[in-house]
Design an enzyme around this catalytic site. Structure first.
Site, short mmCIF file in Angstrom:
data_model
loop_
_atom_site.label_atom_id
_atom_site.label_comp_id
_atom_site.label_asym_id
_atom_site.label_seq_id
_atom_site.Cartn_x
_atom_site.Cartn_y
_atom_site.Cartn_z
CG ASN A 211 -9.68 5.29 -7.81
OD1 ASN A 211 -9.64 5.78 -8.94
ND2 ASN A 211 -8.72 4.48 -7.36
CE LYS A 290 -24.19 -11.95 -5.53
NZ LYS A 290 -25.50 -12.10 -6.11
N PRO A 308 1.27 -2.52 -1.91
CG PRO A 308 2.19 -3.75 -3.66
CD PRO A 308 1.00 -3.68 -2.75
CB ILE A 310 3.55 1.01 -7.84
CG1 ILE A 310 2.44 0.01 -7.52
CG2 ILE A 310 4.26 0.63 -9.14
CD1 ILE A 310 1.26 0.05 -8.45
#
Ligand code: CTP
Length: 396
Positions: A211, A290, A308, A310
């Protein structure tokens, strides 16, 4: 500016590291400080007063008997309005002088003549054997005992060709230390764990999902916490940022790796600040090889599984640190922010006002806690980080 209205006496003693003092002067001036350079005779063999004068924009003094000071008392005149005295580089000989209160040149005399309210910071710079010599170590112990701050030294290659402890810290590290010396130590002896940056979830060995988080906010908080006296561990996803000085950084790629590192350390921490933009999902069918195109034009079918949480996991620990979360919402921040705080079970949640904060140098925050919410006005991320650190310290 970090050093607005601060008056710094920068003392140079004999050593090759004098060349770094030129860069340090530029940094101090850029940060808003007035820099008064004083050099020992030995220092003038390594860099000229002309260079230091041009960079500081002020007359450089080298001599106790300099007739340009009207009352001929430079050791008094130069220290009475100083906010700090920094000796960089500080030679082994000058450490000896400081440890014994010598007054045989202008710089040593003004150090002894300074009011005890003026902090003295020294950045040793010398050959590894000189640094390790018991006499130097004895002097270093004495300086610490006398309340003098020793910055560094660092280990590495030395100008003489040898390797080891004794290198002066880099100018930008010294600048961070000088700025930190003016901050309130509101987190002294606290252990702070921070996550920052994006995570990277592989699709195959050369591709992945990430991101736009730059890590700037998390790194600024790590720096601010360190400035406030905390012992800081920064668990960072991939970023292009350099580690704030004095911060212990652990690099990770995936959310799972970040989770593993955080969970192994969280129980021993006083504060946990989750700033990272953690991927909510990872690719369940990531390929070991790949992925290749085929003639039929088939596209990969990615499947996802949840990572998860965190922050929620740390907040659920029996011996949990004080937990602070961040939220980037694209709408309804006030409503979603408070709901997220409750869902994660944390005492403080920090919302970014406007979700397009990724990569920017400025931000605007709103803090949610049991008492309601509070805005921190738009400012540079470093300023906001410092405000946030005092807000957290005030709530501990
Ligand atoms: N966080 C985390 N682990 C995750 C996801 C988020 O520790 N797997 C932390 C972030 O570091 C942040 C806070 O939780 O401090 C909120 O993150 P955000 O992405 O806004 O919330 P989510 O829980 O992912 O909820 P949603 O994306 O649905 O709004």
């Amino acid at each position: 500016m970090d050093l607005e209205r601060k008056r710094i006496v920068l003392g140079l003693t004999g050593g090759v590291a004098c060349y770094k003092a030129a860069e340090l002067t530029r940094g101090l001036v850029k940060a808003g400080a007035t820099v008064q350079v004083v050099m020992t005779n030995a220092a003038t063999h390594f860099i000229t007063p002309v260079t230091m004068q041009a960079l500081s924009g002020r007359t450089v003094y080298t001599d106790q008997w300099d007739a340009r000071i009207a009352n001929n008392m430079p050791h008094i005149d130069l220290t009475r309005d100083a906010d700090a005295i920094v000796i960089a580089p500080c030679s082994a000989d000058f450490m000896f002088k400081l440890a014994h209160g010598a007054c045989d040149d202008l710089l040593s005399t003004l150090c002894v003549a300074r009011p005890m309210t003026v902090p003295l910071l020294v950045a040793p710079a010398m050959n590894v054997e000189m640094w390790q010599n018991p006499a130097t170590q004895r002097n270093a112990t004495q300086l610490r005992f006398d309340g003098i701050h020793i910055l560094g030294p660092d280990a590495g290659e030395q100008a003489c060709g040898e390797t080891g402890m004794g290198r002066m810290l880099e100018p930008e590290q010294l600048l961070e230390e000088i700025i930190a010396s003016f901050r309130n130590k509101v987190l002294t002896s606290k252990r702070v764990l921070i996550t920052a940056g994006p995570t990277f979830e592989p699709i195959d060995p050369v591709r992945g999902i990430t991101n736009l988080s730059s890590g700037k906010m998390g790194y600024a908080i790590a720096r601010a916490a360190r400035e406030a006296g905390a012992e800081v561990t920064l668990v960072s996803g991939p970023t292009a940022l350099s580690t704030p000085f004095g911060v212990h950084r652990i690099n990770v790629q995936t959310a799972q790796q970040m989770y593993d590192v955080v969970m192994s350390r969280a129980p021993s921490q006083d504060i946990f600040i989750a700033v990272a933009a953690v991927a909510d999902w990872r690719v369940a069918n990531a390929s070991v090889q790949k992925l290749k195109k085929n003639e039929a034009g088939d596209v990969p079918q990615l499947q996802f599984e949840q990572n998860p949480d965190i922050l929620a996991a740390v907040a659920a620990l029996k011996d949990k640190p004080y937990c602070v979360g961040f939220a980037a919402e694209s709408e309804n921040l006030l409503e979603y922010g408070e709901a997220k705080r409750k869902r994660k079970g944390i005492p403080l949640l920090v919302g970014n006002i406007g979700h397009q904060t990724f990569g920017k140098d400025e931000n605007e925050l709103v803090l949610f806690d049991d008492a309601g919410n509070k805005r921190l006005a738009r400012a540079d991320k470093h300023d906001l980080a410092r405000q946030l650190v005092s807000e957290i310290a005030g709530r501990l």
